[in-house]
Design a protein around this motif. Structure first.
Motif, PDB file in Angstrom:
ATOM      1  N   ARG A  88       0.839  -1.203   0.000  1.00  0.00           N
ATOM      2  CA  ARG A  88       0.000   0.000   0.000  1.00  0.00           C
ATOM      3  C   ARG A  88       0.870   1.248   0.000  1.00  0.00           C
ATOM      4  N   TRP A 113      -3.213   0.257  -3.986  1.00  0.00           N
ATOM      5  CA  TRP A 113      -2.512  -1.030  -3.943  1.00  0.00           C
ATOM      6  C   TRP A 113      -1.596  -1.110  -5.162  1.00  0.00           C
ATOM      7  N   PHE A 169      -7.263  -5.527  -5.767  1.00  0.00           N
ATOM      8  CA  PHE A 169      -6.566  -6.438  -4.858  1.00  0.00           C
ATOM      9  C   PHE A 169      -6.926  -7.873  -5.225  1.00  0.00           C
TER      10      PHE A 169
END
Length: 442
Positions: free
Chosen positions: A103, A186, A194
């Protein structure tokens, strides 16, 4: 009449005495009804709040229950722990550091990102600024090194206060032409979504970095190349039995060295079934017996190979030279492309505009700092093409580029890409200002 305060140990009557029994005793002892009601209110008015994800929920008013009811509740909680809390939540908690690893901040206006400490450089391995920036305040934020009027980096200030490689990374981060907020994204996923694969690769890579080994990573590359390029074989797996391997990758390395004598395809299916059996066991589902795995694997592999067979006919390849197709009358076609000059640490944006007769109306070439990926440069080229057409006041346009990923994202109005989603958002805002604006791939 005055006031009086009583300090009473209410836990004893609340926890150990039946409330109705307590009221009857006070009645026998001659207490007034008002007093009995006050005591009862103190006992019965207790409420609880439950913290869920950091937020209080309730109110819960408790009541006294029997021993058998308590045992039933306890058994239900135990079953819930075994089904969800014990395995799933432990896995989530253990993987939390992997989520933090992938992240990063995507720079918008820079107001939410601290230069020191926050992860905002566009790379996973070292997303934090390592060099102690001496020319800026300790609590300086990224907005301090951005010219908010022109939406560009303050290149001189960056060069003075950061190491050369960090300065190059920072100046290569694209900034939105609008005032947008910073956003945590992400980074390992190209499409911003994700998936279970992206943290897995992060986790494996992070774990290997902590293990001693050679300075060359060529061995592991050969292993993973072998996994994704498994070839058919017809030799039974009778080797490598009885040997001990600490890491699983050591076993794979030996197997791929002997792939000319082993049925690697069958071994891969067997390992897949063993892993699936392990997951099913953890989830309390029905499992495959170990003695059934060999036959099941051979059946799966046979079905797969049968499905992959096709008629291998000789084909003639015709190479077609792409031909420029003019737009419809009174429209303009804008072709855009990019170039990356790694040896010069720069990238280039190119735009050519033609009318419906093929005549060149405008052309543009710009050099920009090199970015983290070629796809990001394509996104910047598209945005520059839109802005260039707007500067020439061309309102009926067709934009064409060879970056299929960028074109598809614009057609779908998707802006969730972790690296350049805000650049696509700028492009869509510009596109809305044209009378006609179409995007087509080359």
């Amino acid at each position: 009449m005055g006031y009086m305060a009583l300090k009473l140990d209410m836990s004893k009557p609340y926890d150990r005495v039946e409330w109705v029994y307590l009221e009857r005793i006070m009645e026998k002892m001659g207490f007034s009804r008002r007093w009995i009601n006050l005591i009862s209110m103190c006992i019965r008015s207790v409420t609880y709040l439950v913290m869920l994800n950091g937020q209080p929920h309730g109110l819960i008013t408790p009541t006294r229950v029997t021993v058998s009811e308590c045992v039933k509740i306890q058994s239900l909680l135990y079953l819930y722990e075994q089904a969800t809390g014990s395995y799933k939540w432990r896995s989530i908690i253990n993987a939390k550091h992997v989520i933090k690893l992938g992240r990063v901040w995507r720079v918008g206006n820079g107001e939410s990102i601290q230069i020191r400490g926050d992860r905002w450089l566009p790379q996973i391995s070292s997303a934090k600024v390592l060099f102690p920036v001496t020319g800026l305040a300790l609590d300086a934020r990224v907005c301090d090194i951005i010219d908010q009027d022109s939406h560009t980096w303050r290149a001189g200030l960056i060069d003075q206060n950061f190491l050369p490689h960090e300065a190059k990374l920072i100046k290569g981060i694209p900034l939105s032409w609008q005032t947008v907020s910073d956003k945590q994204v992400w980074l390992p996923s190209n499409h911003g979504e994700f998936t279970t694969q992206s943290p897995y690769h992060l986790f494996v890579g992070q774990g290997r970095n902590l293990l001693p080994g050679s300075s060359s990573g060529g061995g592991n590359k050969l292993i993973w190349k072998g996994i994704w390029n498994l070839q058919e074989g017809d030799v039974e797996l009778r080797k490598c039995i009885g040997q001990k391997f600490l890491p699983f990758v050591d076993l794979l390395a030996i197997l791929f060295l002997r792939k000319d004598r082993l049925d690697i395809d069958l071994l891969a299916v067997i390992m897949w079934l063993i892993w699936g059996r392990r997951n099913a066991s953890c989830m309390g589902e029905s499992i495959l017996e170990y003695r059934q795995i060999w036959a099941k694997a051979k059946l799966y592999l046979l079905d797969f190979k049968t499905a992959q067979k096709d008629d291998r006919r000789l084909t003639t390849t015709v190479i077609r030279v792409p031909r420029w197709i003019p737009p419809i009358h009174n429209h303009f076609k804008i072709n855009f492309d990019r170039a990356v000059f790694s040896e010069m640490d720069t990238a280039g944006l190119g735009v050519v505009i033609r009318d419906s007769y093929g005549r060149v109306v405008g052309a543009l070439a710009e050099r920009i700092p090199i970015t983290i990926s070629a796809t990001m440069v394509e996104a910047l080229a598209c945005r520059r093409a839109l802005n260039f057409a707007k500067e020439l006041n061309l309102m009926d346009t067709v934009f064409k580029g060879d970056a299929e990923q960028i074109i598809k994202a614009l057609l779908a109005k998707e802006m969730h890409q972790p690296e350049y989603g805000h650049v696509l958002q700028d492009s869509l805002v510009l596109a809305s200002e044209f009378r006609v604006c179409m995007f087509t791939p080359c």
